[in-house]
Design an enzyme around this catalytic site. Structure first.
Site, PDB file in Angstrom:
ATOM      1  CG  ASP A  95       4.760  13.095 -13.001  1.00 37.93           C
ATOM      2  OD1 ASP A  95       4.523  14.319 -12.987  1.00 37.93           O
ATOM      3  OD2 ASP A  95       3.906  12.261 -13.314  1.00 37.93           O
ATOM      4  CD  GLN A 191      13.041   6.455 -20.099  1.00 36.42           C
ATOM      5  OE1 GLN A 191      12.742   5.350 -20.571  1.00 36.42           O
ATOM      6  NE2 GLN A 191      12.180   7.144 -19.348  1.00 36.42           N
ATOM      7  CG  ASP A 268       4.777   6.206  -9.162  1.00 38.07           C
ATOM      8  OD1 ASP A 268       3.785   6.591  -9.805  1.00 38.07           O
ATOM      9  OD2 ASP A 268       5.887   5.980  -9.711  1.00 38.07           O
ATOM     10  CB  CYS A 306      -6.776  -5.772   6.000  1.00 44.54           C
ATOM     11  SG  CYS A 306      -6.642  -3.995   5.732  1.00 44.54           S
ATOM     12  CB  CYS A 308      -7.881  -0.655   6.354  1.00 40.97           C
ATOM     13  SG  CYS A 308      -9.135  -1.474   5.331  1.00 40.97           S
ATOM     14  CB  CYS A 311     -10.741  -4.846   6.691  1.00 43.12           C
ATOM     15  SG  CYS A 311     -10.238  -5.066   4.958  1.00 43.12           S
ATOM     16  CG  HIS A 337      -8.627  -3.087   1.443  1.00 45.12           C
ATOM     17  ND1 HIS A 337      -8.267  -3.780   2.573  1.00 45.12           N
ATOM     18  CD2 HIS A 337      -8.256  -3.856   0.378  1.00 45.12           C
ATOM     19  CE1 HIS A 337      -7.705  -4.927   2.212  1.00 45.12           C
ATOM     20  NE2 HIS A 337      -7.693  -4.998   0.891  1.00 45.12           N
TER      21      HIS A 337
END
Length: 372
Positions: A95, A191, A268, A306, A308, A311, A337
């Protein structure tokens, strides 16, 4: 430059304008729509880069303001740029630092030339201009860089929002003139606060600079979600169709779904890791506050949909124990996760656009997730 960055729209949903695409960059292809994990200080908090890749992270975001403050953009440049410094070989977006200057630092004065502010770290005084933002971002060396803009707060009047729009448009011209690294794609930022006429005008004024992509700023800053969706709908017909559209700072699962439904390609947010550090998980059935007593003897996985590392290996009871004991592993596992969950959600949205089943995907999501 043309061959370094290009965007292909593979399929568009005729009912909503949602898109499935591929964004080609010097550090790899990005399948869109995409969620970008935020690595503020050139690191995604609590998650190893190796694990980020396993979680499906295609691109991460780093923060210009924070990296300017420490360790300094010249040091990062001396290290070979952000990719080498942080050992990340996939795309990076930075950014401009504008949002942090306006929200985090002690703001001294906004002028047409730039912004005077004091560091949130040591109180030292600094002056950010569009040229300075480009100097810092060029030195950091991310694939995608954002213009320096003025983000007006929710609740300001039309006149104030117009002033911020005018300054953002003026600063965009200066950013484009100062941008000096041809291996980086500069995105302008729209904007206009919550005023439809200003939003549309801002898009139109950004179009000449939207060669590789366009950012939508100043949303998800306190306004009700339906109002954010209204702004996206107002802009959608005038946003460029041949480049990625990036909705900045948005990352809750429902907003990702609704953003994609309104033609957004990139998102994001710090949400995934921030709430993980507070003991909250995003799951297919909604948020789970792991520290709650209800999970004390719950030996089931966090999310049975899930796969991952968290999990596959740990129960809610164990995660609750880690959270309540203040163990850093709690934040690490929950962050991993949450990032995996959001990346999987984006893949599902993309596939539903390709399959022509987006509306059904949205209905199924809300039926299980429990928010609308």
């Amino acid at each position: 430059m043309a061959d370094l960055f290009s965007f292909e729209v593979i399929k568009t949903d005729p009912a909503t304008g949602a898109r499935a695409g591929i964004f080609h960059t010097p550090h790899g292809d990005i399948e869109t729509p995409v969620y970008m994990s935020v690595g503020t200080q050139a690191t995604v908090k609590g998650v190893l880069p190796r694990d980020l890749k396993e979680a499906g992270a295609q691109i991460i975001l780093a923060n210009t303001y924070h990296l300017y403050m420490r360790p300094g953009h010249e040091l990062v440049k001396a290290a070979g740029g952000l990719h080498k410094f942080m050992n990340w070989d996939r795309p990076i977006l930075t950014d401009s630092g504008g949002f942090q200057v306006f929200s985090l630092a002690e703001l001294n004065k906004i002028t047409d030339e730039g912004v005077w502010f004091r560091s949130h770290i040591d109180g030292s005084r600094h002056f950010f201009t569009p040229e300075k933002a480009m100097e810092i971002e060029n030195a950091l060396g991310a694939d995608i860089i954002m213009q320096f803009d003025e983000c007006s707060s929710y609740g300001v009047d039309h006149a104030y929002a117009r002033g911020a729009l005018e300054r953002t448009a003026s600063w965009l011209e200066r950013c484009a003139a100062a941008h000096a690294n041809e291996r980086q794609a500069l995105f302008p930022i729209v904007q206009g606060n919550v005023f439809k006429d200003l939003r549309i005008e801002s898009v139109q004024r950004a179009l000449p600079y939207a060669k590789y992509g366009i950012g939508i700023g100043g949303l998800s800053v306190g306004e009700p979600k339906p109002l954010m969706y209204e702004m996206l709908e107002a802009m959608q017909p005038v946003l460029p169709a041949n480049v990625p559209r990036y909705l900045m700072g948005v990352g809750s699962p429902d907003c990702l779904v609704e953003g994609v439904m309104r033609g957004v390609d990139m998102f994001d947010c710090v949400l995934a890791t921030r709430i993980a550090r507070n003991g909250t998980a995003l799951t297919s059935k909604g948020k789970v506050v792991v520290r709650n007593a209800a999970y004390k003897e719950d030996f089931s996985p966090l999310d049975d949909e899930c796969d991952c590392y968290c999990c596959r290996n740990y129960s809610k009871a164990y995660l609750r124990h880690l959270v309540n004991a203040g163990e850093m592993l709690a934040a690490m596992l929950l962050s991993l996760h949450n990032i995996t969950f959001l990346n999987k959600l984006m893949r599902g949205l993309r596939q539903s656009v390709l399959d022509g089943t987006l509306q059904q995907f949205r209905r199924d999501f809300y039926q299980k997730y429990g928010e609308s």
